[in-house]
Enzyme design. Structure first.
Site, PDB file in Angstrom:
ATOM      1  N   HIS A   1       0.838  -1.214   0.000  1.00 14.81           N
ATOM      2  CA  HIS A   1       0.000   0.000   0.000  1.00 14.81           C
ATOM      3  C   HIS A   1       0.872   1.263   0.000  1.00 14.81           C
ATOM      4  O   HIS A   1       0.605   2.206  -0.728  1.00 14.81           O
ATOM      5  CB  HIS A   1      -0.894   0.049   1.245  1.00 14.81           C
ATOM      6  CG  HIS A   1      -1.929  -1.027   1.330  1.00 14.81           C
ATOM      7  ND1 HIS A   1      -2.139  -1.770   2.468  1.00 14.81           N
ATOM      8  CD2 HIS A   1      -2.836  -1.481   0.429  1.00 14.81           C
ATOM      9  CE1 HIS A   1      -3.126  -2.626   2.259  1.00 14.81           C
ATOM     10  NE2 HIS A   1      -3.561  -2.482   1.030  1.00 14.81           N
TER      11      HIS A   1
ATOM     12  N   SER B   1      -2.925  -7.775   2.707  1.00 12.16           N
ATOM     13  CA  SER B   1      -3.244  -7.671   4.136  1.00 12.16           C
ATOM     14  C   SER B   1      -3.741  -9.019   4.649  1.00 12.16           C
ATOM     15  O   SER B   1      -3.404  -9.440   5.757  1.00 12.16           O
ATOM     16  CB  SER B   1      -4.323  -6.616   4.371  1.00 12.16           C
ATOM     17  OG  SER B   1      -3.866  -5.357   3.963  1.00 12.16           O
TER      18      SER B   1
ATOM     19  N   LYS C   1     -15.772  -7.461   5.194  1.00  9.27           N
ATOM     20  CA  LYS C   1     -15.156  -8.637   5.798  1.00  9.27           C
ATOM     21  C   LYS C   1     -15.124  -8.275   7.289  1.00  9.27           C
ATOM     22  O   LYS C   1     -15.423  -7.160   7.657  1.00  9.27           O
ATOM     23  CB  LYS C   1     -13.724  -8.821   5.292  1.00  9.27           C
ATOM     24  CG  LYS C   1     -13.600  -8.530   3.801  1.00  9.27           C
ATOM     25  CD  LYS C   1     -12.198  -8.056   3.418  1.00  9.27           C
ATOM     26  CE  LYS C   1     -12.167  -7.428   2.037  1.00  9.27           C
ATOM     27  NZ  LYS C   1     -10.936  -6.712   1.728  1.00  9.27           N
TER      28      LYS C   1
ATOM     29  N   ARG D   1      -2.014  -6.492  -8.478  1.00  7.95           N
ATOM     30  CA  ARG D   1      -0.921  -7.407  -8.168  1.00  7.95           C
ATOM     31  C   ARG D   1      -0.820  -8.504  -9.212  1.00  7.95           C
ATOM     32  O   ARG D   1       0.143  -8.616  -9.929  1.00  7.95           O
ATOM     33  CB  ARG D   1      -1.111  -8.022  -6.782  1.00  7.95           C
ATOM     34  CG  ARG D   1      -0.772  -7.055  -5.678  1.00  7.95           C
ATOM     35  CD  ARG D   1      -1.392  -7.448  -4.383  1.00  7.95           C
ATOM     36  NE  ARG D   1      -2.830  -7.320  -4.442  1.00  7.95           N
ATOM     37  CZ  ARG D   1      -3.635  -7.398  -3.396  1.00  7.95           C
ATOM     38  NH1 ARG D   1      -3.128  -7.635  -2.222  1.00  7.95           N
ATOM     39  NH2 ARG D   1      -4.926  -7.244  -3.531  1.00  7.95           N
TER      40      ARG D   1
END
Ligand code: ADP
Length: 167
Positions: free
Chosen positions: A20, A137, A44, A99
């Protein structure tokens, strides 16, 4: 004409990772002002509360250089729709990190829907830097829970918070 370009970088940041920070550092070279939007409700169940996520982000961002010509960075809560937030901030650009191919499907759909809802807001993707490609994360939390070494994935302060949070 001197138009100030505002960008929004949204995410859950549960917790903020080196990936990040890398995207934030690079995104700020592309806009005049960068707003890091932190999702209040993540969908979540987050390990860290909204306040903790913001606190960790702000601590790391305060370490980033404040050189002339670099965009200022603010952290703000996102409560509803991302495009509504972007409009509210006066942002014309939403920055996302990509990514792997696995990110693409979701990001592609989100960018498409957002473009339909708000054609004035453009989504811009930055490729993850090679050394951060595998950092997420979610995996950092998994590694931490399983007692693995996550020190190269998150800033030191975040690592200490993670250890406290899982013990
Ligand atoms: P979200 O819950 O929206 O996926 P995250 O906090 O996980 O929020 O991520 C925010 C943004 O940062 C997303 O665009 C994600 O693809 C990107 N991102 C996360 N980790 C990395 C990384 N290691 N390198 C580049 N981009 C990343």
């Amino acid at each position: 004409m001197n138009v100030s370009r505002v960008g929004v970088y949204p995410g859950s940041f549960d917790p903020v990772t080196n990936g990040h920070i890398d995207i934030i550092s690079r995104a700020r070279t592309l806009v005049d002002r960068l707003i890091v939007g932190v999702a209040v409700n993540t969908g979540k169940s987050p390990l860290f509360s909204y306040d903790e996520r913001v606190e960790m982000l702000e601590a790391e961002l305060s370490d980033l250089e404040d050189a002339a010509g670099l965009a200022s960075i603010d952290v703000r809560p996102i409560n509803g729709l991302l495009v509504a937030f972007a409009k509210e901030c006066g942002a014309g650009v939403v920055v996302r990190g990509l990514r792997a191919v696995s990110d693409f499907d979701y990001e592609f759909q989100m960018a498409g829907m957002n473009a339909r809802m708000e054609p004035d807001v453009e989504t811009v993707f930055l490729m993850a830097s090679e050394r951060h490609t595998f950092i997420s994360s979610r995996l950092v939390k998994e590694v931490a829970l399983l007692g693995g070494d996550f020190s190269s994935f998150v800033p030191e302060r975040v690592g200490r918070r993670l250890i406290r949070a899982i013990s």
